[in-house]
Design a protein around this motif. Structure first.
Motif, PDB file in Angstrom:
ATOM      1  N   VAL A   1       0.852  -1.183   0.000  1.00  0.00           N
ATOM      2  CA  VAL A   1       0.000   0.000   0.000  1.00  0.00           C
ATOM      3  C   VAL A   1       0.889   1.236   0.000  1.00  0.00           C
ATOM      4  CG1 VAL A   1      -1.731   1.306   1.279  1.00  0.00           C
ATOM      5  CG2 VAL A   1      -1.850  -1.176   1.241  1.00  0.00           C
ATOM      6  N   PRO A   2       0.669   2.193  -0.903  1.00  0.00           N
ATOM      7  CA  PRO A   2       1.444   3.444  -0.874  1.00  0.00           C
ATOM      8  C   PRO A   2       1.057   4.298   0.322  1.00  0.00           C
ATOM      9  CG  PRO A   2      -0.279   3.565  -2.534  1.00  0.00           C
ATOM     10  CD  PRO A   2      -0.289   2.155  -2.020  1.00  0.00           C
ATOM     11  N   VAL A   3       1.916   5.236   0.657  1.00  0.00           N
ATOM     12  CA  VAL A   3       1.699   6.065   1.845  1.00  0.00           C
ATOM     13  C   VAL A   3       0.956   7.339   1.481  1.00  0.00           C
ATOM     14  CG1 VAL A   3       3.825   5.172   2.836  1.00  0.00           C
ATOM     15  CG2 VAL A   3       3.853   7.367   1.658  1.00  0.00           C
ATOM     16  N   SER A   4       0.423   8.003   2.489  1.00  0.00           N
ATOM     17  CA  SER A   4      -0.193   9.303   2.281  1.00  0.00           C
ATOM     18  C   SER A   4       0.872  10.326   1.888  1.00  0.00           C
ATOM     19  CB  SER A   4      -0.911   9.765   3.549  1.00  0.00           C
ATOM     20  OG  SER A   4      -2.023   8.930   3.810  1.00  0.00           O
ATOM     21  N   ALA A   5       0.441  11.354   1.161  1.00  0.00           N
ATOM     22  CA  ALA A   5       1.385  12.298   0.557  1.00  0.00           C
ATOM     23  C   ALA A   5       2.269  12.990   1.588  1.00  0.00           C
ATOM     24  CB  ALA A   5       0.616  13.340  -0.261  1.00  0.00           C
ATOM     25  N   ASP A   6       1.736  13.301   2.759  1.00  0.00           N
ATOM     26  CA  ASP A   6       2.529  14.023   3.741  1.00  0.00           C
ATOM     27  C   ASP A   6       3.632  13.174   4.351  1.00  0.00           C
ATOM     28  OD1 ASP A   6       0.334  12.591   4.951  1.00  0.00           O
ATOM     29  OD2 ASP A   6       0.814  13.588   6.842  1.00  0.00           O
ATOM     30  N   LEU A   7       3.513  11.844   4.253  1.00  0.00           N
ATOM     31  CA  LEU A   7       4.522  10.943   4.807  1.00  0.00           C
ATOM     32  C   LEU A   7       5.493  10.437   3.742  1.00  0.00           C
ATOM     33  CD1 LEU A   7       2.211   8.797   7.120  1.00  0.00           C
ATOM     34  CD2 LEU A   7       3.555  10.817   7.736  1.00  0.00           C
ATOM     35  N   ALA A   8       5.161  10.652   2.481  1.00  0.00           N
ATOM     36  CA  ALA A   8       5.936  10.088   1.375  1.00  0.00           C
ATOM     37  C   ALA A   8       7.389  10.555   1.301  1.00  0.00           C
ATOM     38  CB  ALA A   8       5.229  10.371   0.051  1.00  0.00           C
ATOM     39  N   PRO A   9       7.766  11.727   1.800  1.00  0.00           N
ATOM     40  CA  PRO A   9       9.186  12.091   1.727  1.00  0.00           C
ATOM     41  C   PRO A   9      10.116  11.127   2.466  1.00  0.00           C
ATOM     42  CG  PRO A   9       7.869  14.049   2.075  1.00  0.00           C
ATOM     43  CD  PRO A   9       6.937  12.877   2.227  1.00  0.00           C
ATOM     44  N   LEU A  10       9.605  10.420   3.482  1.00  0.00           N
ATOM     45  CA  LEU A  10      10.461   9.523   4.247  1.00  0.00           C
ATOM     46  C   LEU A  10      10.041   8.058   4.167  1.00  0.00           C
ATOM     47  CD1 LEU A  10      11.000  11.597   7.538  1.00  0.00           C
ATOM     48  CD2 LEU A  10      12.440  11.519   5.491  1.00  0.00           C
TER      49      LEU A  10
END
Length: 281
Positions: free
Chosen positions: A33-42
């Motif tokens: 499952v991909p992550v939410s956009a705000d967590l995607a940098p890490l």
């Protein structure tokens, strides 16, 4: 950018979906499952491996790890798993599941606050970092009824512990994406020229942020792809594969593949065709 379940946003990957050796989804199911956009940098993604075997049956899966730190919930315990330099096998029986948070290469340093190389080939309890909060999070994950709830718990805790993203961390992410996606990059010198960084500085950067060398990352990504192509029966000739993956000759490719996978390319492809468990750690 396209979105997926729970509103997660698909970002440009810094790791592939390869790494499980042999034929996939035999005796187990792997969901990502991909992550939410705000967590995607890490954070790269979440994953769940589940199985339900008949009584008396045992199975195992062997993986060639990515250059990533994972937060793993297994048998009621939360652990931080550093980058694994070698393949490893996981044995299972009965019914069960393992849930994980895969951080981007370099993405765990802001949470750790120390060189990620300290975690390489190490598995440590999350409580060593988060104290009693780790036990609370583990209890919430144990109570989660499915993947959506597991992801919701993980995202709530990641946001509560969010350390921010430094410029150096973002730069590491750009370099790793280039190693994964750009076939013109075949050696560390190419990376140095592309990003205007000296070999020594690049080495220090990866030691601190990723935990392994840039050469190791580049080679691991190419071997992941080679193993996947062999398993799928779409490998082409050895010379073609070696050249496409950045090797100067076939012999170096075969040597690296055999050392990492445990079988020669020919033996590995044959095991995959016969749907045998081709390797173990």
């Amino acid at each position: 950018m396209p979105t997926d379940r729970l509103g997660q946003t698909r970002q440009l990957a810094t790791t592939s979906e390869y790494g499980v050796l042999g034929v996939r989804d035999v005796d187990f199911t792997l969901e990502r499952v991909p992550v939410s956009a705000d967590l995607a940098p890490l954070v790269e993604r979440y994953w769940l491996v589940s199985w339900d075997l008949p009584p008396g049956r045992r199975a195992s899966v062997t993986l060639l790890p990515h250059p990533c730190v994972n937060l793993v919930f297994d048998r009621g315990r939360l652990a931080v798993s550093g980058v694994g330099s070698s393949r490893f096998s996981y044995a299972y029986e009965g019914a069960g599941r393992v849930f994980g948070v895969k951080f981007r290469p370099g993405g765990f340093l802001p949470f750790l606050g120390a060189p990620v190389a300290e975690l390489t080939d190490q598995v440590r309890p999350l409580s060593a970092l988060w104290g009693a909060d780790a036990e609370v999070m583990a209890a919430e994950l144990a109570a989660a009824r499915g993947l959506d709830e597991l992801v919701a718990v993980a995202e709530r805790w990641l946001r509560a512990r969010w350390p921010g993203v430094a410029a150096e961390t973002a730069e590491v992410g750009r370099i790793v994406r280039t190693l994964l996606h750009d076939r013109e990059i075949s050696r560390v010198g190419d990376v140095c020229a592309r990003f205007g960084i000296s070999p020594r500085s690049l080495q220090r950067l990866f030691h601190r942020h990723v935990g392994v060398s840039p050469k190791w990352v580049l080679r691991r990504y190419r071997l992941h792809e080679a193993a996947a192509r062999l398993a799928e029966g779409t490998s082409g000739t050895w010379t073609e594969v070696a050249l496409e993956l950045g090797y100067f000759d076939q012999s170096h490719f075969i040597r690296d593949f055999t050392r990492a996978i445990g079988l020669t390319p020919v033996a590995y492809a044959e095991a995959c065709r016969s749907r045998q468990a081709p390797v173990s750690a």
